[in-house]
Motif scaffolding. Structure first.
Motif, PDB file in Angstrom:
ATOM      1  N   LEU A   9     -13.020 -18.676  41.846  1.00 43.89           N
ATOM      2  CA  LEU A   9     -13.351 -19.767  40.740  1.00 43.89           C
ATOM      3  C   LEU A   9     -14.550 -20.337  40.998  1.00 43.89           C
ATOM      4  O   LEU A   9     -15.047 -21.024  41.943  1.00 43.89           O
ATOM      5  CB  LEU A   9     -12.115 -20.726  41.027  1.00 43.89           C
ATOM      6  CG  LEU A   9     -10.959 -20.194  41.574  1.00 43.89           C
ATOM      7  CD1 LEU A   9      -9.958 -21.251  41.949  1.00 43.89           C
ATOM      8  CD2 LEU A   9     -10.333 -19.441  40.189  1.00 43.89           C
ATOM      9  N   ALA A  29     -11.895 -28.744  38.913  1.00 42.80           N
ATOM     10  CA  ALA A  29     -12.387 -27.545  38.436  1.00 42.80           C
ATOM     11  C   ALA A  29     -11.736 -26.252  38.643  1.00 42.80           C
ATOM     12  O   ALA A  29     -11.139 -25.596  37.868  1.00 42.80           O
ATOM     13  CB  ALA A  29     -14.029 -27.240  38.200  1.00 42.80           C
ATOM     14  N   ASN A  30     -11.372 -26.306  40.127  1.00 47.04           N
ATOM     15  CA  ASN A  30     -10.815 -25.146  40.627  1.00 47.04           C
ATOM     16  C   ASN A  30      -9.231 -25.254  40.380  1.00 47.04           C
ATOM     17  O   ASN A  30      -8.572 -24.370  40.481  1.00 47.04           O
ATOM     18  CB  ASN A  30     -11.047 -24.896  41.997  1.00 47.04           C
ATOM     19  CG  ASN A  30     -12.123 -24.255  42.356  1.00 47.04           C
ATOM     20  OD1 ASN A  30     -12.757 -23.435  41.444  1.00 47.04           O
ATOM     21  ND2 ASN A  30     -12.900 -24.201  43.493  1.00 47.04           N
ATOM     22  N   CYS A  80      -9.331 -23.667  37.003  1.00 45.47           N
ATOM     23  CA  CYS A  80      -9.916 -22.520  36.819  1.00 45.47           C
ATOM     24  C   CYS A  80      -9.042 -21.535  37.613  1.00 45.47           C
ATOM     25  O   CYS A  80      -9.330 -21.004  38.701  1.00 45.47           O
ATOM     26  CB  CYS A  80     -11.218 -22.329  37.337  1.00 45.47           C
ATOM     27  SG  CYS A  80     -12.431 -22.686  35.963  1.00 45.47           S
ATOM     28  N   ILE A 131     -15.872 -27.711  31.027  1.00 49.57           N
ATOM     29  CA  ILE A 131     -15.892 -26.697  31.234  1.00 49.57           C
ATOM     30  C   ILE A 131     -15.813 -25.697  29.982  1.00 49.57           C
ATOM     31  O   ILE A 131     -16.319 -24.545  29.370  1.00 49.57           O
ATOM     32  CB  ILE A 131     -15.130 -25.837  32.282  1.00 49.57           C
ATOM     33  CG1 ILE A 131     -15.209 -26.466  33.609  1.00 49.57           C
ATOM     34  CG2 ILE A 131     -15.313 -24.413  32.564  1.00 49.57           C
ATOM     35  CD1 ILE A 131     -14.313 -26.503  34.722  1.00 49.57           C
ATOM     36  N   TRP A 191     -19.022 -13.288  32.837  1.00 52.67           N
ATOM     37  CA  TRP A 191     -17.586 -13.837  32.915  1.00 52.67           C
ATOM     38  C   TRP A 191     -16.655 -12.858  33.047  1.00 52.67           C
ATOM     39  O   TRP A 191     -15.499 -13.104  33.585  1.00 52.67           O
ATOM     40  CB  TRP A 191     -17.359 -14.765  31.700  1.00 52.67           C
ATOM     41  CG  TRP A 191     -18.203 -16.052  31.663  1.00 52.67           C
ATOM     42  CD1 TRP A 191     -18.962 -16.719  32.428  1.00 52.67           C
ATOM     43  CD2 TRP A 191     -18.220 -16.680  30.212  1.00 52.67           C
ATOM     44  NE1 TRP A 191     -19.480 -17.510  31.867  1.00 52.67           N
ATOM     45  CE2 TRP A 191     -19.284 -17.469  30.573  1.00 52.67           C
ATOM     46  CE3 TRP A 191     -17.834 -16.342  29.248  1.00 52.67           C
ATOM     47  CZ2 TRP A 191     -19.826 -18.607  29.537  1.00 52.67           C
ATOM     48  CZ3 TRP A 191     -18.329 -17.440  27.979  1.00 52.67           C
ATOM     49  CH2 TRP A 191     -19.190 -18.543  28.339  1.00 52.67           C
ATOM     50  N   CYS A 208     -13.210 -17.980  36.155  1.00 52.68           N
ATOM     51  CA  CYS A 208     -12.366 -19.149  35.662  1.00 52.68           C
ATOM     52  C   CYS A 208     -11.619 -18.486  34.357  1.00 52.68           C
ATOM     53  O   CYS A 208     -11.600 -18.813  33.184  1.00 52.68           O
ATOM     54  CB  CYS A 208     -13.247 -20.135  34.980  1.00 52.68           C
ATOM     55  SG  CYS A 208     -12.307 -21.443  34.344  1.00 52.68           S
TER      56      CYS A 208
END
Length: 268
Positions: A2, A114-115, A118, A159, A176, A181
């Motif tokens: 992540l 964020a994690n 994600c 994000i 990506w 994510c």
């Protein structure tokens, strides 16, 4: 793995090293940063590794005008402690808070979430009520152990905006595809209804986390300030993120976060 709260890799040598509100003034001798790979400044140097000297919060390098460097102008004896961890989710925050207590920090920055979003799928994301409870647990550790400290709670960056600006760039789409994510960035060029709905759910979860971060800080009391959504409003461009993963803020991105979230010398 992540990102924005990304991988743990061996740290290599790093190069070089709108306002949102304050940190304790005067004789404060220690500050601490809690969070994930955004705050470890992952991939902001020459390698896909943490580069804490470029951190928006406690960085001491010359490339980022961090909160630490701003505070040291008036307090040369200030020490910085970066307790953030790559891949950290909100459930790791209380442990990091204990590190801040041990460091006797007078100013603590918190950037997390964020994690939690994600994850491999939408179903894997941290439920909003669980996220809030884990943030509250960490703030309780700070309140008990550092009752005089000033706490800055920072919003989760946007994000989704990164997907918007990167989905037409082949180099970003390729980066990506290695698993970054995926709740948001899987099949980034797809316009299928299921993929559109997945991205919408991701965006809404980030918004929900940010709402809970504000509420948790308000519940903490007068010594906690949120950034008013400043970090979330930073309009990252692709030249503000790592050219290796097109996800983590590079030094320019870290600098933008530092500027946006700086509320002035904390004396709330």
């Amino acid at each position: 793995m992540l990102l924005f709260a990304g991988l743990a890799v061996l740290a290599l040598a790093c190069e070089g090293g709108g306002t949102a509100g304050p940190a304790p003034s005067g004789a404060a001798m220690s500050m601490a940063a809690l969070g994930d790979s955004v705050t470890t400044a992952f991939s902001s140097c020459l390698a896909p590794a943490p580069c804490p000297r470029n951190s928006w919060s406690t960085g001491d390098g010359t490339r980022v005008d961090s909160h630490y460097r701003r505070l040291r102008k008036a307090n040369p004896g200030l020490r910085g402690h970066n307790a953030a961890e790559d891949r950290a989710r909100a459930d790791a925050l209380a442990g990091q808070a204990r590190t801040a207590v041990t460091a006797k920090a007078a100013y603590v920055t918190v950037l997390i979430g964020a994690n939690d979003a994600c994850r491999p799928t939408i179903a894997d994301m941290t439920p909003v009520d669980t996220f809030r409870r884990q943030v509250d647990d960490a703030l309780a550790v700070l309140k008990q152990g550092l009752p005089q400290a000033r706490i800055l709670v920072v919003s989760v960056p946007d994000i989704y905006h990164l997907w918007e600006i990167g989905r037409t760039r082949d180099v970003a789409v390729k980066a990506w595809s290695f698993g970054i994510c995926q709740a948001l960035l899987a099949a980034p060029t797809s316009t299928a209804p299921a993929d559109t709905a997945r991205r919408k759910a991701f965006r809404e979860r980030i918004d929900a986390y940010n709402t809970q971060l504000v509420a948790a800080c308000k519940a903490y009391g007068a010594r906690c300030k949120d950034d008013g959504g400043a970090a979330h409003r930073v309009a990252f461009s692709l030249d503000m993120v790592s050219a290796q993963d097109f996800f983590h803020p590079n030094a320019a991105g870290q600098n933008a976060l530092a500027k946006a979230t700086w509320l002035g010398t904390p004396d709330w």
